[in-house]
Design an enzyme around this catalytic site. Structure first.
Site, short mmCIF file in Angstrom:
data_model
loop_
_atom_site.label_atom_id
_atom_site.label_comp_id
_atom_site.label_asym_id
_atom_site.label_seq_id
_atom_site.Cartn_x
_atom_site.Cartn_y
_atom_site.Cartn_z
N ASP A 85 0.64 -1.28 -0.04
CA ASP A 85 -0.01 -0.08 0.12
C ASP A 85 0.98 1.26 0.08
O ASP A 85 1.83 1.36 0.88
CB ASP A 85 -0.78 -0.25 1.18
CG ASP A 85 -2.05 0.88 1.30
OD1 ASP A 85 -2.42 1.25 0.24
OD2 ASP A 85 -2.51 1.21 2.30
N HIS A 86 0.71 2.30 -0.98
CA HIS A 86 1.45 3.58 -0.92
C HIS A 86 2.81 3.29 -0.88
O HIS A 86 3.72 3.67 -0.36
CB HIS A 86 0.97 4.35 0.20
CG HIS A 86 -0.40 4.73 0.22
ND1 HIS A 86 -0.69 5.84 -0.95
CD2 HIS A 86 -1.49 4.40 0.77
CE1 HIS A 86 -1.94 6.18 -0.81
NE2 HIS A 86 -2.47 5.17 0.17
N VAL A 231 -9.84 -0.33 3.21
CA VAL A 231 -10.25 -0.06 4.64
C VAL A 231 -9.22 -0.16 5.54
O VAL A 231 -8.73 -1.49 5.71
CB VAL A 231 -11.52 -0.81 4.95
CG1 VAL A 231 -12.13 -0.48 6.40
CG2 VAL A 231 -12.61 -0.61 3.86
#
Ligand code: 13P
Length: 288
Positions: A85-86, A231
């Site tokens: 993620d990122h 989420v």
């Protein structure tokens, strides 16, 4: 089942009009909870791992080993992807080398020229190993893992250019932010989302900041091409609150108050409820 390329399951989701949750993990308890619910719901699932979370878990290799062994030990048969993620440029390459099945390269803080150039390099590298790539245009607001984005609405033309590089799915800022939304938040910019959906050749789109977006806006976003919804904060909130309630009610004293497995259990159950609810909302239940 082996870890899957997230691009493959998201392409199917985009075609069939549902979303798949990216549920971020921080530790063994969260990972197990999410995998068990995915199996129970017969839903494909994406486990999101930030560079900070990977560091906390002692590195990308540990994460891959934990997830792969858990899939085997729990007899998980639904498709599971591990997704960075990122990711930074270096982080994305390291995650691929460690066995991640998918990576995000977040070049949104570079100017578009540099974002295009670095994304191209990561796409070429990842695809050589059969790994999927998420790119980002227009930074997502809020703070996550020490990375602060100002929150932008992406330029559809820049989205078109990034999508044309062959990325597998694309995060476009549409007013979404990480963490809770402020009272005066204006909502998702559906006009821009629609435009991005039309200019990017049906590439699956990604909605970051999935915590606190009203359900009807999430469903509308899915109808315009959002296939992956991230989420994280909501799970953090329910996890800590459930454990706090358990201790404040003195329940930890009832049986061996010092057993960490018992103390974490209410938090784990609370996370499972969130994941169940999201899989139903996104429409991925029974889509494995
Ligand atoms: P939230 O923390 O707001 O749920 O967002 C998660 C996310 O977008 C991870 O990339």
């Amino acid at each position: 089942m082996r870890l899957v390329n997230a691009g493959h399951i998201l392409k199917k989701a985009r075609k069939e009009g549902y979303g798949i949750g990216q549920f971020n993990i921080n530790n063994l308890e969260w990972t197990r909870a999410i995998l068990e619910v995915a199996q129970e719901k017969q839903s494909p699932v994406i486990l999101g791992v930030s560079e900070g979370a990977a560091k906390y878990m002692t590195g990308f290799k540990t994460v891959v080993g934990m997830v792969e062994n858990m899939i085997e030990a729990l007899d998980i048969t639904v498709p599971v992807a591990i997704h960075l993620d990122h990711g930074s440029y270096e982080g994305a390459k390291n995650a691929i080398a460690a066995g991640f099945s998918s990576v995000m390269f977040d070049g949104s803080h570079y100017d578009i020229k540099e974002n295009l150039q670095k994304t191209t390099e990561i796409v070429d590298y990842a695809h050589m190993y059969g790994i999927s790539v998420e790119a980002e245009v227009g930074s997502i607001g809020g703070e996550e893992d020490g990375v602060t984005g100002t929150g932008e609405v992406a330029d559809p033309e820049e989205c078109r250019q990034i999508a044309a590089l062959g990325v597998d799915f694309l995060a476009a800022g549409i007013g979404n932010i990480h963490g809770p939304y402020p009272e005066d938040w204006k909502g998702l910019d559906m006009g821009v989302l629609k435009e991005v959906g039309e200019t990017t050749d049906r590439i699956p789109l990604v909605l970051h900041g999935g915590t606190g977006i009203p359900d009807d806006q999430v469903s509308e976003a899915v109808s315009y091409g959002v296939s992956k919804i991230n989420v994280n904060t909501e799970k953090q909130l329910v996890f800590t609150q459930a454990i706090r309630d358990y201790i404040e009610a003195g329940k930890d004293k009832e049986s061996k108050g010092f057993d960490p497995r018992k103390i974490l259990k209410p938090g784990v159950e609370a996370i499972k409820d969130v994941v169940r609810e999201k899989m139903d909302l996104f429409g991925s239940t029974n889509k494995a």
